[in-house]
Write a protein that holds these residues in place. Structure first.
Motif, short mmCIF file in Angstrom:
data_model
loop_
_atom_site.label_atom_id
_atom_site.label_comp_id
_atom_site.label_asym_id
_atom_site.label_seq_id
_atom_site.Cartn_x
_atom_site.Cartn_y
_atom_site.Cartn_z
N VAL A 97 1.04 -1.67 0.27
CA VAL A 97 -0.07 -0.32 -0.09
C VAL A 97 1.03 0.74 0.20
CG1 VAL A 97 -1.94 1.20 1.18
CG2 VAL A 97 -1.44 -1.82 1.00
N GLY A 98 1.97 1.24 -0.63
CA GLY A 98 2.66 2.43 -0.68
C GLY A 98 3.63 2.83 -2.35
N CYS A 99 3.51 1.91 -3.02
CA CYS A 99 4.03 2.03 -4.46
C CYS A 99 3.43 3.24 -5.29
CB CYS A 99 4.18 0.31 -5.01
SG CYS A 99 4.96 0.79 -6.70
N PRO A 100 4.06 3.70 -5.54
CA PRO A 100 3.30 5.67 -5.97
C PRO A 100 3.10 4.95 -7.65
CG PRO A 100 5.57 5.67 -5.55
CD PRO A 100 5.09 4.44 -5.03
N SER A 101 3.70 4.32 -8.28
CA SER A 101 4.09 3.95 -10.02
C SER A 101 2.84 4.25 -10.80
CB SER A 101 5.17 3.23 -10.25
OG SER A 101 4.72 1.97 -10.73
N ASP A 102 3.02 4.64 -11.79
CA ASP A 102 2.01 4.97 -12.86
C ASP A 102 0.67 3.57 -12.95
OD1 ASP A 102 1.81 7.81 -13.01
OD2 ASP A 102 2.99 7.42 -14.87
N ARG A 103 1.68 2.95 -13.48
CA ARG A 103 0.99 1.40 -13.74
C ARG A 103 0.43 0.54 -12.11
NH1 ARG A 103 2.94 -4.59 -13.19
NH2 ARG A 103 4.91 -3.55 -11.85
N ARG A 172 7.44 8.59 4.76
CA ARG A 172 7.25 10.06 3.77
C ARG A 172 6.03 9.64 3.44
NH1 ARG A 172 12.36 7.60 2.16
NH2 ARG A 172 13.19 9.45 2.59
N ILE A 173 5.44 10.61 2.57
CA ILE A 173 4.08 10.69 1.86
C ILE A 173 4.43 10.41 0.39
CG2 ILE A 173 2.96 12.57 3.38
CD1 ILE A 173 3.11 14.00 0.99
N ALA A 174 3.02 10.05 -0.31
CA ALA A 174 4.23 9.05 -2.02
C ALA A 174 2.66 10.41 -2.69
CB ALA A 174 3.34 8.17 -1.88
N ILE A 175 3.70 10.95 -3.79
CA ILE A 175 3.35 11.97 -4.44
C ILE A 175 3.04 11.23 -5.88
CG2 ILE A 175 2.99 14.24 -5.37
CD1 ILE A 175 4.88 14.87 -2.97
N LYS A 182 11.00 7.07 -8.42
CA LYS A 182 12.34 7.33 -7.71
C LYS A 182 12.54 8.42 -6.36
CE LYS A 182 17.66 6.75 -8.67
NZ LYS A 182 18.57 7.11 -9.12
N GLN A 183 12.17 9.03 -7.32
CA GLN A 183 11.75 10.37 -6.73
C GLN A 183 11.14 10.76 -5.29
OE1 GLN A 183 10.06 12.62 -9.96
NE2 GLN A 183 11.90 14.50 -9.92
N ASN A 184 9.67 9.31 -5.62
CA ASN A 184 9.04 9.39 -4.00
C ASN A 184 9.80 9.27 -3.41
OD1 ASN A 184 6.45 10.39 -3.78
ND2 ASN A 184 5.99 9.34 -5.53
N ARG A 185 11.08 8.48 -3.34
CA ARG A 185 12.01 7.48 -2.23
C ARG A 185 13.19 8.87 -1.46
NH1 ARG A 185 11.42 2.93 -5.48
NH2 ARG A 185 13.03 3.53 -6.31
N THR A 186 13.22 10.21 -2.12
CA THR A 186 13.70 10.69 -1.53
C THR A 186 13.27 12.26 -1.36
OG1 THR A 186 14.58 11.56 -3.90
CG2 THR A 186 15.84 10.42 -2.76
N VAL A 187 12.01 12.68 -2.30
CA VAL A 187 11.31 14.40 -2.78
C VAL A 187 10.62 14.77 -1.21
CG1 VAL A 187 10.14 16.27 -3.32
CG2 VAL A 187 11.70 14.35 -4.35
N PRO A 188 9.62 13.51 -0.46
CA PRO A 188 8.99 14.12 0.20
C PRO A 188 9.59 13.86 1.51
CG PRO A 188 7.89 12.30 -0.88
CD PRO A 188 9.27 12.45 -1.25
N PRO A 189 9.89 14.65 2.39
CA PRO A 189 10.54 14.68 3.98
C PRO A 189 10.02 13.35 4.63
CG PRO A 189 9.15 16.51 3.77
CD PRO A 189 8.71 15.72 2.46
N LEU A 190 11.19 12.61 4.90
CA LEU A 190 10.87 11.65 6.00
C LEU A 190 9.91 12.11 7.45
CD1 LEU A 190 14.26 10.06 6.32
CD2 LEU A 190 12.48 8.47 5.51
N LEU A 231 15.33 -1.39 6.08
CA LEU A 231 15.85 -0.90 5.39
C LEU A 231 15.87 -1.60 4.47
CD1 LEU A 231 17.39 -1.27 8.60
CD2 LEU A 231 19.12 -0.52 7.64
N GLY A 232 16.28 -0.64 3.34
CA GLY A 232 16.61 -0.81 1.96
C GLY A 232 17.36 -0.50 1.40
N ARG A 233 17.96 0.05 0.82
CA ARG A 233 18.62 1.20 0.41
C ARG A 233 20.40 1.03 0.74
NH1 ARG A 233 15.93 6.60 -1.53
NH2 ARG A 233 14.99 6.00 0.47
N ALA A 234 20.07 1.17 1.93
CA ALA A 234 20.95 1.13 2.53
C ALA A 234 21.88 0.25 2.62
CB ALA A 234 21.26 1.34 3.91
N ILE A 235 20.55 -1.39 2.65
CA ILE A 235 21.76 -2.76 2.37
C ILE A 235 21.89 -3.25 1.12
CG2 ILE A 235 20.72 -5.17 2.96
CD1 ILE A 235 20.89 -3.23 5.79
N TRP A 236 21.19 -2.83 0.48
CA TRP A 236 22.15 -3.59 -0.96
C TRP A 236 23.04 -2.25 -1.36
CZ3 TRP A 236 20.94 -5.72 -5.27
CH2 TRP A 236 21.23 -5.82 -5.83
N ASN A 237 23.00 -1.11 -0.88
CA ASN A 237 24.45 -0.59 -1.09
C ASN A 237 25.73 -1.00 -0.14
OD1 ASN A 237 23.72 1.07 -2.49
ND2 ASN A 237 23.08 3.01 -1.09
#
Ligand SMILES: Cc1cc2nc3c(=O)[nH]c(=O)nc-3n(C[C@H](O)[C@H](O)[C@H](O)COP(=O)(O)O)c2cc1C
Length: 327
Positions: A97-103, A172-175, A182-190, A231-237
């Motif tokens: 209930v969090g993915c913002p993609s157009d699809r 963070r919210i989803a726009i 990708k922007q929805n994982r950085t632009v809306p503030p935590l 944790l997501g990206r931190a573990i990938w990185n």
């Protein structure tokens, strides 16, 4: 049917990440940590109900405990998918209930479901009735202009009343219009405070916080206020961060080294190659194993450039390893 008892430990988990947390990546993460809870990428209900099930949701038995994340909003299809997930041996099913993609928006699921709490309740009830394994939800703190704390609380209360015990909240919210995933994982503030307040107001719920967590210290701080960190990206990185998190959060002191992990992963790759999997699919998760260590860049570069030329020759890992200087 569902006993409602969730025995899965959500204290530490790796986030579902499309194209990243496939079964090879999860296998690697499990080699590093036995304590972490692993999530699949989001798989849609049509893919499960009409597609090649083994391809979409097959996994290695070593991955347990492992959660299947579903994308969908048809209560009947979600229930059928849960039954299949349970038959495959998944330990839990999570609803996206969090993915913002157009699809995803076109399919009327993902983050836009935060505007339709009644539909989410129907989905959850139908999922809970269909299987014995736990059902959980991963959501945002809001969507578009539906961003007040009161609305978030009302949404989580709906989930609670539907019988849900565990909610993972990306802080963070989803726009939905104008920003890419990708922007929805950085632009809306935590906004971690909203998540902490949910736990305070509904203490009987198991609340897992997600978004922007990068260090052991940050994870420890969050755990003062909520039940789990994802944790997501931190573990990938930096997959080895799982080892450090395990040592601190679970007091697990394994003697496993990065080289042990590499050796085991190489054996796994050999089995996969024997089964016809292309090396191309097995490389990405291991590329960051030596993150922060001298020679990391050369290790990565060698693998990325040489592995395609060498097709199925796994000695390319040993050659790349020569560039890394571990103390
Ligand atoms: C490449 C990528 C793919 C993602 N795919 C999914 C997904 O399939 N389902 C989901 O719920 N979230 C997905 N996310 C969001 C993450 O699960 C997580 O909520 C987000 O990255 C914030 O956590 P982080 O700051 O620890 O990375 C994805 C994130 C990334 C970077």
């Amino acid at each position: 049917m569902n006993s409602g008892v969730n025995l899965i430990n959500h204290k530490l988990s790796v986030a579902p990440m499309l194209d990243w947390t496939d079964k090879h990546c999860r296998y690697l993460h499990r080699l590093i940590s036995k304590d972490v809870l692993l999530y699949s990428e989001m798989i849609t209900t049509p893919a499960i109900l009409q597609g090649d099930k083994q391809k979409y949701i097959g996994f290695n038995s070593q991955e347990h405990p492992v959660v299947l994340q579903l994308g969908g909003s048809d209560p009947g299809d979600l229930a059928k998918s849960c039954i299949i997930a349970q038959e495959f041996g998944y330990d839990e099913v999570n609803l996206n209930v969090g993915c913002p993609s157009d699809r995803v928006q076109k399919g009327r699921f993902g983050a836009c479901l935060m505007n339709e709490p009644e539909l989410v309740v129907n989905c959850i009830k139908s999922m809970l009735q269909s299987v014995d394994i736990p059902i959980t939800v991963k959501c945002r703190i809001g969507v578009d202009d539906n961003t007040s704390y009161e609305n978030l609380l009302a949404f989580i209360q709906h989930l609670d009343q539907a019988g849900l015990q565990t909610v993972i909240i990306h802080a963070r919210i989803a726009i939905l219009k104008g920003l890419s995933p990708k922007q929805n994982r950085t632009v809306p503030p935590l906004n971690y405070d909203f998540v902490y307040r949910i736990k305070k107001t509904l203490p009987h719920l198991n609340i897992v916080i997600n978004g922007g967590i990068e260090t052991v210290e940050q994870a420890q701080k969050h755990l003062k206020y909520v039940d789990g960190v994802m944790l997501g990206r931190a573990i990938w990185n930096n997959p080895w961060l799982l080892n450090d998190l395990g040592e601190t959060l679970f007091d697990t002191h394994t003697q496993t080294t990065r080289d042990d992990v590499l050796k085991h992963y190489q054996n796994y790759c050999q089995q996969q190659l024997d089964d016809g999997v292309k090396l191309h699919w097995l490389l990405p998760p291991i590329l960051n194993l030596f993150h922060g260590i001298s020679g990391n860049k050369k290790w990565k570069n060698y693998l990325v450039t040489q592995a395609p030329l060498r097709k199925n020759d796994l000695s390319v890992f040993d050659e790349a390893r020569e560039f890394v200087t571990l103390n």
